[in-house]
Design a protein around this motif. Structure first.
Motif, PDB file in Angstrom:
ATOM      1  N   ARG A  99      56.894   5.057  31.804  1.00  0.00           N
ATOM      2  CA  ARG A  99      56.160   4.249  31.019  1.00  0.00           C
ATOM      3  C   ARG A  99      54.686   4.370  31.531  1.00  0.00           C
ATOM      4  NH1 ARG A  99      57.474  -1.255  31.805  1.00  0.00           N
ATOM      5  NH2 ARG A  99      56.157  -1.062  33.350  1.00  0.00           N
ATOM      6  N   THR A 105      58.551   5.265  26.293  1.00  0.00           N
ATOM      7  CA  THR A 105      59.041   3.999  25.800  1.00  0.00           C
ATOM      8  C   THR A 105      60.453   3.890  25.476  1.00  0.00           C
ATOM      9  OG1 THR A 105      58.376   4.640  23.429  1.00  0.00           O
ATOM     10  CG2 THR A 105      56.930   2.994  24.942  1.00  0.00           C
ATOM     11  N   ARG A 129      65.372   0.577  24.988  1.00  0.00           N
ATOM     12  CA  ARG A 129      64.655   1.842  25.545  1.00  0.00           C
ATOM     13  C   ARG A 129      65.350   3.088  25.765  1.00  0.00           C
ATOM     14  NH1 ARG A 129      61.036  -0.019  30.801  1.00  0.00           N
ATOM     15  NH2 ARG A 129      63.038  -0.591  31.723  1.00  0.00           N
TER      16      ARG A 129
END
Length: 215
Positions: A99, A105, A129
């Motif tokens: 990230r 993400t 996620r």
């Protein structure tokens, strides 16, 4: 993926070699490349740790994911192999790293053997996620998280002659997933724990999973 350097030249990547794209007379400039999705892949191994994966496919697989799909891929080793809680923390730290450095993400995660345990556990803890899970010859110990995975995609690969965990383990995980969602199980006849006889097909199935998730 600006500045990405593969571990070896593309022409040496193996064992899976994708077909050449069909010839088109349309100028390349009329086919702009779409922006890379804010997603990434994390590959983990078994109880012994390491970053090579079954049949040693992880290095070439990671290069293909980056080169062909423009998706960041991390081959993760564990601080404390075979200890699920520590390995789950390592995977979540990998998510944070991807990230922070690549803007990722959402993640597809792959686990071999023991690696199924941290994969299913982290998938249950990270319903936003984790976009999908694939396992290769997964165990069933500490995999209760599979029940929380649906409807996110799940791909299970196992050799029919595997006796480390028998193919019945993948069958059990397949049933535990439930009926509401995208699940697939592929058993390879005559193959072992590392699926060494079907490395080409294994890479193809894994690439197909990412294409289905992000294609």
């Amino acid at each position: 993926m600006t500045g990405y350097q593969p571990n070896h030249p593309p022409e040496t990547l193996g064992p899976f070699h994708p077909p050449k794209p069909p010839h088109s007379s349309t100028p390349p400039e009329q086919h702009p490349q779409p922006p890379a999705p804010p997603s990434a892949v994390v590959l983990v191994s078994g109880a012994g740790g390491g970053v090579s994966g079954p049949a040693g496919i992880y290095p070439s697989l990671a290069d293909k994911i980056a080169l062909l799909l423009s998706i960041p891929c991390l081959r993760l080793d564990y601080r404390e192999p075979a200890r699920t809680e520590y390995c789950v923390a390592d995977m979540q730290a990998a998510f944070d790293y991807l990230r922070d450095h690549f803007g990722a993400t959402h993640f597809v995660i792959v686990g071999w053997s023991f690696g199924g345990s941290p994969c299913f556990t982290v998938a249950a803890r990270e319903p936003v996620r984790v976009a999908g899970v694939a396992t290769i010859a997964s165990q069933t110990a500490k995999t209760d998280g599979v029940r929380a995975l649906s409807p996110r995609p799940m791909l299970l690969l196992h050799g029919e002659e595997d006796r480390v965990p028998a193919p019945s383990c993948s069958k059990s995980l397949f049933n535990s997933y439930g009926d509401d969602g995208d699940r697939e199980m592929k058993l390879f006849p005559g193959d072992d724990h590392g699926l060494t006889r079907h490395a080409v097909q294994v890479e193809g199935k894994l690439l197909g999973l990412w294409l289905s998730v992000w294609g």
